[in-house]
Motif scaffolding. Sequence first.
Motif, PDB file in Angstrom:
ATOM      1  N   PRO A   1      10.138  48.112  46.059  1.00 19.54           N
ATOM      2  CA  PRO A   1      10.502  49.351  46.757  1.00 19.54           C
ATOM      3  C   PRO A   1      11.864  49.876  46.303  1.00 19.54           C
ATOM      4  N   ALA A   2      11.948  51.176  46.160  1.00 11.25           N
ATOM      5  CA  ALA A   2      13.196  51.809  45.719  1.00 11.25           C
ATOM      6  C   ALA A   2      14.344  51.498  46.664  1.00 11.25           C
ATOM      7  N   ALA A   3      14.060  51.405  47.949  1.00  9.83           N
ATOM      8  CA  ALA A   3      15.118  51.108  48.918  1.00  9.83           C
ATOM      9  C   ALA A   3      15.696  49.713  48.681  1.00  9.83           C
ATOM     10  N   PHE A   4      14.840  48.772  48.299  1.00  5.15           N
ATOM     11  CA  PHE A   4      15.300  47.415  48.000  1.00  5.15           C
ATOM     12  C   PHE A   4      16.230  47.424  46.792  1.00  5.15           C
ATOM     13  N   VAL A   5      15.808  48.108  45.733  1.00  5.56           N
ATOM     14  CA  VAL A   5      16.615  48.187  44.517  1.00  5.56           C
ATOM     15  C   VAL A   5      17.951  48.867  44.814  1.00  5.56           C
ATOM     16  N   ALA A   6      17.919  49.941  45.603  1.00  8.81           N
ATOM     17  CA  ALA A   6      19.153  50.663  45.946  1.00  8.81           C
ATOM     18  C   ALA A   6      20.097  49.768  46.742  1.00  8.81           C
ATOM     19  N   GLU A   7      19.566  49.044  47.719  1.00  9.32           N
ATOM     20  CA  GLU A   7      20.400  48.152  48.525  1.00  9.32           C
ATOM     21  C   GLU A   7      20.965  47.023  47.680  1.00  9.32           C
ATOM     22  N   LEU A   8      20.139  46.454  46.826  1.00 11.90           N
ATOM     23  CA  LEU A   8      20.593  45.380  45.949  1.00 11.90           C
ATOM     24  C   LEU A   8      21.689  45.876  45.014  1.00 11.90           C
ATOM     25  N   THR A   9      21.490  47.051  44.441  1.00  8.86           N
ATOM     26  CA  THR A   9      22.486  47.637  43.539  1.00  8.86           C
ATOM     27  C   THR A   9      23.797  47.898  44.265  1.00  8.86           C
ATOM     28  N   GLU A  10      23.711  48.405  45.477  1.00  9.36           N
ATOM     29  CA  GLU A  10      24.920  48.667  46.275  1.00  9.36           C
ATOM     30  C   GLU A  10      25.656  47.366  46.597  1.00  9.36           C
ATOM     31  N   ARG A  11      24.911  46.336  46.974  1.00  4.79           N
ATOM     32  CA  ARG A  11      25.539  45.053  47.286  1.00  4.79           C
ATOM     33  C   ARG A  11      26.202  44.451  46.056  1.00  4.79           C
ATOM     34  N   VAL A  12      25.548  44.583  44.910  1.00  7.96           N
ATOM     35  CA  VAL A  12      26.128  44.081  43.664  1.00  7.96           C
ATOM     36  C   VAL A  12      27.434  44.816  43.368  1.00  7.96           C
ATOM     37  N   GLN A  13      27.437  46.137  43.508  1.00  3.31           N
ATOM     38  CA  GLN A  13      28.641  46.920  43.231  1.00  3.31           C
ATOM     39  C   GLN A  13      29.780  46.560  44.189  1.00  3.31           C
ATOM     40  N   ARG A  14      29.456  46.436  45.476  1.00  3.43           N
ATOM     41  CA  ARG A  14      30.485  46.044  46.464  1.00  3.43           C
ATOM     42  C   ARG A  14      31.063  44.680  46.136  1.00  3.43           C
ATOM     43  N   THR A  15      30.200  43.755  45.757  1.00  2.00           N
ATOM     44  CA  THR A  15      30.656  42.396  45.440  1.00  2.00           C
ATOM     45  C   THR A  15      31.538  42.405  44.204  1.00  2.00           C
ATOM     46  N   ARG A  16      31.146  43.167  43.189  1.00  2.00           N
ATOM     47  CA  ARG A  16      31.969  43.260  41.985  1.00  2.00           C
ATOM     48  C   ARG A  16      33.336  43.865  42.295  1.00  2.00           C
ATOM     49  N   THR A  17      33.366  44.880  43.141  1.00  2.00           N
ATOM     50  CA  THR A  17      34.637  45.502  43.532  1.00  2.00           C
ATOM     51  C   THR A  17      35.526  44.482  44.238  1.00  2.00           C
ATOM     52  N   THR A  18      34.924  43.688  45.113  1.00  2.00           N
ATOM     53  CA  THR A  18      35.680  42.667  45.839  1.00  2.00           C
ATOM     54  C   THR A  18      36.202  41.596  44.889  1.00  2.00           C
ATOM     55  N   ILE A  19      35.380  41.196  43.921  1.00  2.92           N
ATOM     56  CA  ILE A  19      35.807  40.197  42.940  1.00  2.92           C
ATOM     57  C   ILE A  19      36.991  40.723  42.139  1.00  2.92           C
ATOM     58  N   ASP A  20      36.900  41.971  41.687  1.00  3.09           N
ATOM     59  CA  ASP A  20      37.985  42.561  40.896  1.00  3.09           C
ATOM     60  C   ASP A  20      39.277  42.640  41.702  1.00  3.09           C
ATOM     61  N   ALA A  21      39.171  43.033  42.969  1.00  3.22           N
ATOM     62  CA  ALA A  21      40.363  43.128  43.822  1.00  3.22           C
ATOM     63  C   ALA A  21      40.960  41.747  44.072  1.00  3.22           C
ATOM     64  N   ALA A  22      40.104  40.763  44.314  1.00  2.73           N
ATOM     65  CA  ALA A  22      40.589  39.398  44.557  1.00  2.73           C
ATOM     66  C   ALA A  22      41.243  38.825  43.303  1.00  2.73           C
ATOM     67  N   ALA A  23      40.652  39.098  42.147  1.00  4.46           N
ATOM     68  CA  ALA A  23      41.228  38.611  40.893  1.00  4.46           C
ATOM     69  C   ALA A  23      42.589  39.247  40.642  1.00  4.46           C
ATOM     70  N   ALA A  24      42.695  40.549  40.912  1.00  4.08           N
ATOM     71  CA  ALA A  24      43.970  41.247  40.719  1.00  4.08           C
ATOM     72  C   ALA A  24      45.052  40.711  41.646  1.00  4.08           C
ATOM     73  N   ALA A  25      44.633  40.243  42.828  1.00  7.73           N
ATOM     74  CA  ALA A  25      45.589  39.702  43.804  1.00  7.73           C
ATOM     75  C   ALA A  25      45.854  38.215  43.584  1.00  7.73           C
ATOM     76  N   GLY A  26      45.179  37.620  42.596  1.00  2.00           N
ATOM     77  CA  GLY A  26      45.385  36.196  42.331  1.00  2.00           C
ATOM     78  C   GLY A  26      44.705  35.273  43.333  1.00  2.00           C
ATOM     79  N   GLU A  27      43.733  35.781  44.049  1.00  2.00           N
ATOM     80  CA  GLU A  27      43.005  35.000  45.062  1.00  2.00           C
ATOM     81  C   GLU A  27      41.819  34.288  44.420  1.00  2.00           C
ATOM     82  N   ASP A  28      42.101  33.190  43.719  1.00  2.00           N
ATOM     83  CA  ASP A  28      41.069  32.494  42.955  1.00  2.00           C
ATOM     84  C   ASP A  28      39.931  31.963  43.823  1.00  2.00           C
ATOM     85  N   ASP A  29      40.239  31.461  45.008  1.00  2.00           N
ATOM     86  CA  ASP A  29      39.181  30.944  45.881  1.00  2.00           C
ATOM     87  C   ASP A  29      38.255  32.062  46.346  1.00  2.00           C
ATOM     88  N   LEU A  30      38.827  33.217  46.640  1.00  2.00           N
ATOM     89  CA  LEU A  30      38.017  34.352  47.053  1.00  2.00           C
ATOM     90  C   LEU A  30      37.148  34.841  45.882  1.00  2.00           C
TER      91      LEU A  30
END
Length: 100
Positions: free
Chosen positions: A16-45
């Motif tokens: 279903p398109a809604a599943f793909v859209a939700e999965l894509t959004e979650r992936v993007q949010r997670t990547r954004t969080t990883i990038d922010a945590a890496a920039a802040a030096g939060e290795d555990d996060l």
Amino acid sequence: MSEQEPLPAVAPATVPAAFVAELTERVQRTRTTIDAAAAAGEDDLVEAHLAELESLVRLAAAHDVALPDVLTYLDGHRAQVDLTGAHVVDLTGLRAQTCA
């Protein structure tokens, strides 16, 4: 006893398109969080969210949703984490599934 007629071929279920859209959004949010945590030096996060992203990749593979750019992203981050001696999950088997 009479022979039963063969069952009609069932087309593979489409994702279903809604599943793909939700999965894509979650992936993007997670990547954004990883990038922010890496920039802040939060290795555990970073590690925690990389594990979440790996879980999303496995979910995508289970539903035949391709995420090849995410695998490249994970490879890049895992190479950085390898230098710190942290635990690394091998996604080699998933690469073939998600890139197909």
